[in-house]
Design an enzyme around this catalytic site. Structure first.
Site, PDB file in Angstrom:
ATOM      1  N   CYS A 147      32.576 -21.929  -2.518  1.00  0.00           N
ATOM      2  CA  CYS A 147      31.530 -22.240  -3.502  1.00  0.00           C
ATOM      3  C   CYS A 147      30.143 -21.906  -2.956  1.00  0.00           C
ATOM      4  CB  CYS A 147      31.563 -23.728  -3.850  1.00  0.00           C
ATOM      5  SG  CYS A 147      33.101 -24.263  -4.582  1.00  0.00           S
ATOM      6  N   GLY A 163      40.160 -25.696 -10.299  1.00  0.00           N
ATOM      7  CA  GLY A 163      39.114 -26.337  -9.514  1.00  0.00           C
ATOM      8  C   GLY A 163      38.357 -27.394 -10.295  1.00  0.00           C
ATOM      9  N   LYS A 169      40.757 -24.058   1.879  1.00  0.00           N
ATOM     10  CA  LYS A 169      40.946 -22.716   1.350  1.00  0.00           C
ATOM     11  C   LYS A 169      39.832 -21.808   1.855  1.00  0.00           C
ATOM     12  CE  LYS A 169      42.097 -20.307  -2.952  1.00  0.00           C
ATOM     13  NZ  LYS A 169      42.357 -20.482  -4.389  1.00  0.00           N
ATOM     14  N   GLY A 218      44.602  -9.921  -7.255  1.00  0.00           N
ATOM     15  CA  GLY A 218      45.660  -9.029  -7.719  1.00  0.00           C
ATOM     16  C   GLY A 218      46.231  -8.183  -6.605  1.00  0.00           C
ATOM     17  N   GLY A 259      47.578 -11.345  -4.224  1.00  0.00           N
ATOM     18  CA  GLY A 259      48.296 -10.183  -4.729  1.00  0.00           C
ATOM     19  C   GLY A 259      49.807 -10.295  -4.744  1.00  0.00           C
ATOM     20  N   CYS A 270      34.492 -14.064 -12.862  1.00  0.00           N
ATOM     21  CA  CYS A 270      33.339 -14.892 -12.506  1.00  0.00           C
ATOM     22  C   CYS A 270      33.285 -16.068 -13.475  1.00  0.00           C
ATOM     23  CB  CYS A 270      32.039 -14.092 -12.513  1.00  0.00           C
ATOM     24  SG  CYS A 270      31.583 -13.392 -14.117  1.00  0.00           S
ATOM     25  N   ASN A 284      41.154 -16.541  -0.480  1.00  0.00           N
ATOM     26  CA  ASN A 284      40.493 -16.625  -1.768  1.00  0.00           C
ATOM     27  C   ASN A 284      40.099 -15.202  -2.169  1.00  0.00           C
ATOM     28  OD1 ASN A 284      39.140 -17.652  -4.039  1.00  0.00           O
ATOM     29  ND2 ASN A 284      38.417 -19.439  -2.897  1.00  0.00           N
ATOM     30  N   LEU A 334      33.956 -21.831 -12.293  1.00  0.00           N
ATOM     31  CA  LEU A 334      34.479 -23.194 -12.180  1.00  0.00           C
ATOM     32  C   LEU A 334      34.298 -24.027 -13.450  1.00  0.00           C
ATOM     33  CD1 LEU A 334      33.385 -24.087  -8.523  1.00  0.00           C
ATOM     34  CD2 LEU A 334      35.714 -23.743  -9.348  1.00  0.00           C
ATOM     35  N   SER A 366      44.965 -22.067  -7.542  1.00  0.00           N
ATOM     36  CA  SER A 366      43.945 -22.725  -8.354  1.00  0.00           C
ATOM     37  C   SER A 366      43.283 -21.740  -9.310  1.00  0.00           C
ATOM     38  CB  SER A 366      42.874 -23.334  -7.438  1.00  0.00           C
ATOM     39  OG  SER A 366      41.823 -23.876  -8.194  1.00  0.00           O
TER      40      SER A 366
END
Length: 305
Positions: free
Chosen positions: A132, A46, A167, A219, A246, A70, A194, A73, A21
């Site tokens: 979230c 998302g 998730k 990553g 990653g 950052c 996540n 969403l 996502s």
């Protein structure tokens, strides 16, 4: 291609490769590189009840072997997703299963958006993002409080018949505890991990690089942590796992599957190599041929056998 066919929650996927996502848009953004029908499934960017502009200021920062984000969403909201985006995907001939990633600021928002998505025929599964910020809990992420994890998972489970994937946030003391809770509360599968919480500083201006100060680290740098968590959770739960964090090569994907991931999801790696999913797909076929495997799923959780 028979070697990559995967039964995931009673759905036969062409292969065990998903997109994470936020890294593949809504499914058509990479059309100039390859058809999304090549994938086992697509996890959407998302979506929230209302449209969001996202965070202000710098949203992306490179780090050694990874990146911070950052974005916040940013998305057009559930109504636009239902009326416009799903129609665009249908018109484009998208056949790959769609997994909708849903987000909320309160448990009530999660419940409401889950109800809406439950009615969408084209969406086959729901991924519940519990990383979230919970505005009723001082901004602490839903996924780090075991009691809140339990409540949000149970409440969403009650309002949808679609397969529910939760998730998980890695920013917890005990990932196994959280995984057990979501399994007990009705989750059909788990996605992990996540992003990890991180930051970067601009030493010339003596300020944080990101407008939101903190961001999610993803990553190659996070792979060893993600791999460890997949391995730990596989030993603790019976439901399927979607492994991510990653993955940048076929070898990475194989490691995650050996650790216990039933599917693998590619995120940040797509940004530097848009064809990564296809390379991994071909690499998995070659691995099966070289190791006399009838199906790639023969290696899933092999470290636990």
């Amino acid at each position: 291609m028979e070697r990559l066919k995967t039964n995931f929650l009673d759905k036969i996927l062409k292969n065990p490769i998903l997109t994470s996502s936020g890294c593949f848009g809504f499914g058509l953004e990479y059309n100039n590189y390859f058809s999304p029908n090549e994938l086992g499934g697509i996890v959407t960017k998302g979506i929230t009840l209302e449209a969001r502009e996202g965070n202000y200021g710098t949203r992306i920062a490179e780090t050694p072997a990874g990146m911070l984000n950052c974005v916040g969403l940013e998305n057009p909201g559930i109504e636009y997703f239902e009326k416009e985006i799903l129609q665009q995907l249908k018109s484009a001939g998208l056949e790959t299963p769609i997994i909708a990633n849903i987000n909320g600021k309160t448990i009530e928002e999660y419940v409401e958006i889950a109800k809406r998505v439950d009615k969408m025929e084209r969406v086959e599964m729901i991924e519940l993002n519990i990383s979230c910020p919970n505005i009723k809990d001082g901004g602490m992420a839903f996924g780090v409080n075991p009691e809140v994890v339990k409540e949000v998972t149970k409440r969403v489970r009650e309002v949808t018949k679609k397969p529910l994937i939760v998730k998980l946030s890695p920013n917890v003391t005990d990932i196994v505890e959280i995984a057990k809770i979501v399994e007990e509360c009705g989750a059909d599968a788990i996605s992990l991990i996540n992003t990890l919480l991180g930051m970067a500083i601009d030493i010339k201006n003596k300020k944080p690089v990101l407008g939101n100060i903190f961001g999610g680290l993803s990553g190659p740098a996070v792979k060893p942590i993600a791999l460890r968590m997949v391995y730990q959770v596989r030993k603790a739960v019976k439901i399927p796992i979607i492994g991510m964090g990653g993955i940048s090569s076929t070898e990475d994907a194989i490691e995650f599957m050996m650790a216990g991931a039933n599917l693998i999801s590619i995120g940040t790696g797509i940004f530097s190599n848009p064809l990564l999913a296809l390379e991994i797909k071909n690499g998995l076929i070659k691995y099966c041929e070289e190791n006399n495997l009838n199906n790639i799923n023969e290696i899933v959780g092999i470290l636990h056998k």
